[in-house]
Structure formats: structure tokens, C-alpha cells
Design a protein around this motif. Structure first.
Motif, PDB file in Angstrom:
ATOM      1  N   ASP A 198       8.116   0.932  -0.634  1.00 43.42           N
ATOM      2  CA  ASP A 198       8.426   1.470  -1.957  1.00 43.42           C
ATOM      3  C   ASP A 198       7.252   2.245  -2.563  1.00 43.42           C
ATOM      4  OD1 ASP A 198      10.892   0.314  -1.789  1.00 43.42           O
ATOM      5  OD2 ASP A 198      10.474  -1.318  -3.186  1.00 43.42           O
ATOM      6  N   PHE A 199       6.044   2.003  -2.035  1.00 41.52           N
ATOM      7  CA  PHE A 199       4.851   2.616  -2.613  1.00 41.52           C
ATOM      8  C   PHE A 199       4.220   3.649  -1.675  1.00 41.52           C
ATOM      9  CE2 PHE A 199       5.237  -1.874  -3.861  1.00 41.52           C
ATOM     10  CZ  PHE A 199       5.489  -1.715  -5.218  1.00 41.52           C
ATOM     11  N   VAL A 200       4.980   4.042  -0.630  1.00 37.19           N
ATOM     12  CA  VAL A 200       4.463   4.985   0.368  1.00 37.19           C
ATOM     13  C   VAL A 200       5.351   6.228   0.387  1.00 37.19           C
ATOM     14  CG1 VAL A 200       3.948   5.336   2.813  1.00 37.19           C
ATOM     15  CG2 VAL A 200       3.532   3.095   1.764  1.00 37.19           C
ATOM     16  N   HIS A 222       4.124  -7.526  -5.777  1.00 36.55           N
ATOM     17  CA  HIS A 222       5.180  -7.333  -4.781  1.00 36.55           C
ATOM     18  C   HIS A 222       5.256  -8.511  -3.808  1.00 36.55           C
ATOM     19  CE1 HIS A 222       8.068  -5.064  -2.475  1.00 36.55           C
ATOM     20  NE2 HIS A 222       7.313  -5.103  -1.388  1.00 36.55           N
ATOM     21  N   MET A 223       4.096  -9.014  -3.376  1.00 30.70           N
ATOM     22  CA  MET A 223       4.031 -10.191  -2.503  1.00 30.70           C
ATOM     23  C   MET A 223       2.937 -11.100  -3.057  1.00 30.70           C
ATOM     24  SD  MET A 223       4.599  -8.588   1.319  1.00 30.70           S
ATOM     25  CE  MET A 223       4.905 -10.220   2.001  1.00 30.70           C
ATOM     26  N   PRO A 224       3.241 -11.900  -4.065  1.00 29.31           N
ATOM     27  CA  PRO A 224       2.218 -12.635  -4.808  1.00 29.31           C
ATOM     28  C   PRO A 224       1.537 -13.765  -4.052  1.00 29.31           C
ATOM     29  CG  PRO A 224       4.410 -13.236  -5.557  1.00 29.31           C
ATOM     30  CD  PRO A 224       4.584 -12.073  -4.633  1.00 29.31           C
ATOM     31  N   GLY A 225       1.936 -14.004  -2.804  1.00 30.55           N
ATOM     32  CA  GLY A 225       1.211 -14.989  -1.993  1.00 30.55           C
ATOM     33  C   GLY A 225      -0.218 -14.552  -1.741  1.00 30.55           C
ATOM     34  N   ASN A 226      -0.436 -13.218  -1.718  1.00 31.49           N
ATOM     35  CA  ASN A 226      -1.779 -12.658  -1.634  1.00 31.49           C
ATOM     36  C   ASN A 226      -2.233 -12.329  -3.052  1.00 31.49           C
ATOM     37  OD1 ASN A 226      -2.183 -12.540   1.278  1.00 31.49           O
ATOM     38  ND2 ASN A 226      -0.509 -11.044   1.264  1.00 31.49           N
ATOM     39  N   ARG A 227      -3.319 -12.988  -3.505  1.00 34.17           N
ATOM     40  CA  ARG A 227      -3.658 -12.949  -4.923  1.00 34.17           C
ATOM     41  C   ARG A 227      -4.869 -12.080  -5.251  1.00 34.17           C
ATOM     42  NH1 ARG A 227      -0.324 -16.193  -7.142  1.00 34.17           N
ATOM     43  NH2 ARG A 227      -1.386 -16.284  -9.155  1.00 34.17           N
ATOM     44  N   SER A 228      -5.636 -11.686  -4.245  1.00 27.59           N
ATOM     45  CA  SER A 228      -6.821 -10.874  -4.501  1.00 27.59           C
ATOM     46  C   SER A 228      -6.905  -9.787  -3.438  1.00 27.59           C
ATOM     47  CB  SER A 228      -8.089 -11.738  -4.465  1.00 27.59           C
ATOM     48  OG  SER A 228      -9.221 -10.981  -4.779  1.00 27.59           O
ATOM     49  N   ILE A 229      -6.593  -8.549  -3.818  1.00 28.52           N
ATOM     50  CA  ILE A 229      -6.445  -7.475  -2.830  1.00 28.52           C
ATOM     51  C   ILE A 229      -7.257  -6.245  -3.230  1.00 28.52           C
ATOM     52  CG2 ILE A 229      -4.794  -5.892  -1.727  1.00 28.52           C
ATOM     53  CD1 ILE A 229      -2.666  -8.005  -2.009  1.00 28.52           C
ATOM     54  N   GLY A 230      -7.842  -5.618  -2.228  1.00 26.51           N
ATOM     55  CA  GLY A 230      -8.487  -4.322  -2.409  1.00 26.51           C
ATOM     56  C   GLY A 230      -7.558  -3.252  -1.865  1.00 26.51           C
ATOM     57  N   TRP A 231      -6.995  -2.439  -2.747  1.00 30.43           N
ATOM     58  CA  TRP A 231      -5.993  -1.437  -2.375  1.00 30.43           C
ATOM     59  C   TRP A 231      -6.639  -0.085  -2.123  1.00 30.43           C
ATOM     60  CZ3 TRP A 231      -1.232  -3.560  -1.895  1.00 30.43           C
ATOM     61  CH2 TRP A 231      -0.955  -4.731  -2.623  1.00 30.43           C
ATOM     62  N   ASP A 232      -6.179   0.608  -1.096  1.00 36.81           N
ATOM     63  CA  ASP A 232      -6.595   1.984  -0.844  1.00 36.81           C
ATOM     64  C   ASP A 232      -5.445   2.904  -1.214  1.00 36.81           C
ATOM     65  OD1 ASP A 232      -8.991   1.064   0.078  1.00 36.81           O
ATOM     66  OD2 ASP A 232      -8.469   1.199   2.194  1.00 36.81           O
ATOM     67  N   ILE A 233      -5.720   3.829  -2.118  1.00 38.87           N
ATOM     68  CA  ILE A 233      -4.683   4.693  -2.681  1.00 38.87           C
ATOM     69  C   ILE A 233      -5.038   6.150  -2.430  1.00 38.87           C
ATOM     70  CG2 ILE A 233      -3.535   5.369  -4.832  1.00 38.87           C
ATOM     71  CD1 ILE A 233      -5.131   2.397  -5.548  1.00 38.87           C
ATOM     72  N   ALA A 234      -4.081   6.906  -1.908  1.00 38.38           N
ATOM     73  CA  ALA A 234      -4.240   8.354  -1.790  1.00 38.38           C
ATOM     74  C   ALA A 234      -3.634   8.998  -3.024  1.00 38.38           C
ATOM     75  CB  ALA A 234      -3.546   8.856  -0.530  1.00 38.38           C
ATOM     76  N   VAL A 235      -4.271  10.073  -3.495  1.00 41.72           N
ATOM     77  CA  VAL A 235      -3.741  10.819  -4.631  1.00 41.72           C
ATOM     78  C   VAL A 235      -3.412  12.223  -4.151  1.00 41.72           C
ATOM     79  CG1 VAL A 235      -4.073  11.517  -7.016  1.00 41.72           C
ATOM     80  CG2 VAL A 235      -5.260   9.486  -6.144  1.00 41.72           C
ATOM     81  N   LYS A 252      -0.826  15.950  -4.823  1.00 39.51           N
ATOM     82  CA  LYS A 252      -0.380  16.776  -5.952  1.00 39.51           C
ATOM     83  C   LYS A 252       0.883  16.196  -6.595  1.00 39.51           C
ATOM     84  CE  LYS A 252       2.291  20.009  -3.064  1.00 39.51           C
ATOM     85  NZ  LYS A 252       3.612  19.553  -3.500  1.00 39.51           N
ATOM     86  N   ASP A 253       1.583  15.318  -5.852  1.00 39.40           N
ATOM     87  CA  ASP A 253       2.810  14.713  -6.366  1.00 39.40           C
ATOM     88  C   ASP A 253       2.596  13.327  -6.964  1.00 39.40           C
ATOM     89  OD1 ASP A 253       4.440  16.907  -5.502  1.00 39.40           O
ATOM     90  OD2 ASP A 253       4.250  16.155  -3.454  1.00 39.40           O
ATOM     91  N   GLY A 254       1.368  12.807  -6.877  1.00 38.24           N
ATOM     92  CA  GLY A 254       1.104  11.483  -7.412  1.00 38.24           C
ATOM     93  C   GLY A 254       0.446  10.566  -6.397  1.00 38.24           C
ATOM     94  N   PRO A 255       0.250   9.287  -6.758  1.00 44.59           N
ATOM     95  CA  PRO A 255      -0.426   8.341  -5.876  1.00 44.59           C
ATOM     96  C   PRO A 255       0.524   7.673  -4.883  1.00 44.59           C
ATOM     97  CG  PRO A 255       0.023   7.287  -7.956  1.00 44.59           C
ATOM     98  CD  PRO A 255       0.536   8.701  -8.083  1.00 44.59           C
ATOM     99  N   GLU A 256      -0.043   7.195  -3.780  1.00 48.21           N
ATOM    100  CA  GLU A 256       0.706   6.368  -2.831  1.00 48.21           C
ATOM    101  C   GLU A 256      -0.260   5.432  -2.127  1.00 48.21           C
ATOM    102  OE1 GLU A 256       2.052   7.857   0.972  1.00 48.21           O
ATOM    103  OE2 GLU A 256       1.307   9.849   0.473  1.00 48.21           O
TER     104      GLU A 256
END
Length: 324
Positions: free
Chosen positions: A105-107, A285-298, A300-304
Motif C-alpha cells: 500500500d505504501f509502494v 500497519h504491523m504493530p508487532g514491530n514497534r521501533s523501525i527505521g524507514w527508508d523513504i524515496a521522494v 515528483k509524485d510523492g513519497p513511497e
């Protein structure tokens, strides 16, 4: 006993060339003798659960006892992240193929495991026809930017993508993500990702521990371990508010990009409200994992989303902040 085991692990996995480089640099710059410096390194490792390289990267040779206490090293982070992200839940973050399925959903871009490519013969041609003109091949369980290679799609003319992946030990292929023009102007050599650290509190509310922009320097990846820069982003505004830093202590901080000359300090990360909104949703989205370092691409259409890390790097958080 645990701290001695950690010390053994640090010694076994020590990058000796880098250690010697840092050791000689600190001896020269701070006029320390070898015995005193080595004694402080070993005692600090045992007392604060830091690796031998982290002694230098955290600049313990300049810090007071109270300042040293605030830093989270490899040993501490191993224990903390194991408690926050138990093995039962973290598997989906370890494998890129599984991650892209769970967090689809976020890709936005195309990404396929090698088994998918084998099962559906239409996917490889579709991937190779993507508008970026490039594909990225990866080891689905690779870490720190290792086992990552970018190819122009024309490279595969007359070649079978799946056979090539088999031969070169890649099991994951994705469309090259074309980053936002502002970020491209800052650093065009790689996809420069935003790292956001989220934590779920005991009420399952999303808390933001911080954010960084990982900036490539003539590299195909943006990881600090590959010699690149990380800069602190103000979590409220999305603006970089201090110079970028290297994990190499012999290099000066960078207020401007060393290749492009574009200012790092004051850089506005595009789509910042959208990034924060996506992070709130993905963290729950999956709250069993409580501490996450996310890598996000930005783009021209927004983040993913590009990746979620249960074992997020303590250097990327602490070095740009210059505090533990």
C-alpha cells in the motif's frame, strides 16, 4: 559475561584498516599515547557496550563520563531492538520480497522476487520497459547497501534477466526510482532516501524519534557505511537544520554537497507533510514491530517506502545529532 561476549564479537568483526586509520588520527590530533588510548577504547567498550569503531565515531575521546552514558552502541541496540521487534514479527522487514508484499500500500514502483519473474513471463519485459530506463538488482536479505547493483535496461538486450540474476546471485529486481528534481539537484549519483525513526509507545501511538536525509557522494547507494553523508531533518518542518556528517572521523562536516555544491543546510525535503502521514500509517500497519527505521524515496509524485529496518543504524541517528 555478556559484555565480554560483545567485546569478542566486536574484535571478530573489526574492520582493522579503518580502526588503524582512526587510531592514528586520534593519537596525532589529540596527542594521546597508544597505551592510554587502547586502554580507554577497551574499557569504554566493556562499560558502555559500544564497538571499537564506535569509540571513535561517537568521539568518546572528547566526551565526559556523563556524555558517554547517553550513547547507544551496538550491544545496547541489539538488546533494545530485539525487545521492540521480536523475531516472530521482524522477518517481514529482513526480506525485501516479503516486505514489498506486506507493505504494498505504501509502494509505487514495480518490484519482483525472482520466483515471481519465473512464474509470470510477462513481468520481466514489463520491468525492463519501465520509464526510468534502469533496473536495480538486489540480494533480498542484503544489508547496508551491499549486494545492490544498478543496470541500464539496454544492458539486458539479448540477455535473459532471470538467468543473469541466477548467475550473479540476485533474487530481487525493481524499477529504478527516479527521485524528486530537488533531491536530484542535490545529489544525482544515487537514490537519496529519507530515514525516519518511529516508535510505538505503550498506547500504540506513533512517536517520531527523528529523521535524516542520507546523501550519496559519487556512490550508487546512500548508506553511511559506503562513505556517504547523513544530515539531520527537523521533524516539524522537513528542513535540514545542520551540516551533514560522515562516519569517517577524518572527514569534516558538509554544509554543502562536496560534488554538486548545493547547500545541505536549509534544504527542504519535498512532500514533508505527506511523508509524516505515510509514516504514521506504516508504523501502525504491523504493530508487532514497534521501533523501525524507514527508508523513504521522494519522487515528483510523492513519497513511497523503500525499506523498513528493525535493526536501524544507531550511527545515522546519533552522528548527525552529535548526541546520544
Amino acid at each position: 559475561m555478556k559484555r565480554l561476549l560483545y567485546l569478542g564479537y566486536y574484535l571478530k568483526n573489526l574492520d582493522k584498516e579503518k580502526f588503524n586509520k582512526f587510531f592514528d588520527h586520534v593519537k596525532k590530533e589529540h596527542k594521546m599515547d597508544s597505551i592510554s588510548l587502547m586502554t580507554d577504547i577497551i574499557s569504554s567498550s566493556l562499560k558502555y557496550k559500544i564497538s571499537l569503531l564506535e569509540y571513535f565515531q561517537f568521539r568518546f575521546y572528547e566526551l565526559t563520563k556523563e556524555q558517554r552514558k547517553s550513547y547507544a552502541g551496538t550491544g545496547y541496540m541489539y538488546e533494545y531492538q530485539l525487545a521492540m521487534n521480536p523475531k516472530l514479527y521482524r522477518e517481514c522487514l529482513d526480506n525485501k520480497i516479503d516486505f514489498y508484499k506486506k507493505y504494498s500500500d505504501f509502494v509505487r514502483h514495480m518490484a519482483f522476487g525472482i520466483d515471481e519473474l519465473r512464474e509470470n513471463s510477462s513481468l520481466a519485459p514489463k520491468l525492463l520497459a519501465n520509464p526510468s530506463g534502469k533496473v536495480v538488482l538486489k540480494d533480498s536479505v542484503g544489508k547496508c547497501g551491499m549486494q545492490v547493483k544498478v543496470f541500464k535496461t539496454e544492458f539486458f538486450e539479448g540477455k535473459d534477466l532471470i538467468s543473469f540474476m541466477d548467475a550473479e546471485k540476485f533474487d530481487f529486481a525493481e524499477e529504478f526510482v527516479v527521485q524528486h528534481p530537488d533531491i536530484m539537484a542535490l545529489s544525482p549519483s544515487a537514490l537519496n532516501t529519507v530515514r525516519v525513526f518511529t516508535q510505538l509507545n505503550d498506547k500504540d501511538e506513533v512517536e517520531f524519534l527523528g529523521a535524516r536525509l542520507r546523501i550519496s557522494v559519487n556512490s550508487e547507494v546512500d548508506n553511511m557505511a559506503a562513505g556517504n553523508i547523513a544530515a539531520p531533518i527537523n521533524i516539524e518542518t522537513g528542513i535540514i537544520d545542520a551540516p551533514g556528517v560522515y562516519s569517517d572521523i577524518t572527514k569534516d562536516d558538509a554544509a554543502v554537497h562536496p560534488v554538486t555544491g548545493v547547500s545541505i543546510v536549509g534544504f527542504q525535503v519535498p512532500f514533508w507533510p505527506e511523508i509524516i502521514d505515510m509514516m504514521k500509517k506504516s508504523a501502525l500497519h504491523m504493530p508487532g514491530n514497534r521501533s523501525i527505521g524507514w527508508d523513504i524515496a521522494v519522487t515528483k509524485d510523492g513519497p513511497e517506502l523503500i525499506e523498513g529496518n528493525h535493526d536501524w543504524c544507531k550511527l545515522v541517528w546519533q552522528l548527525p545529532a552529535k548526541k546520544g
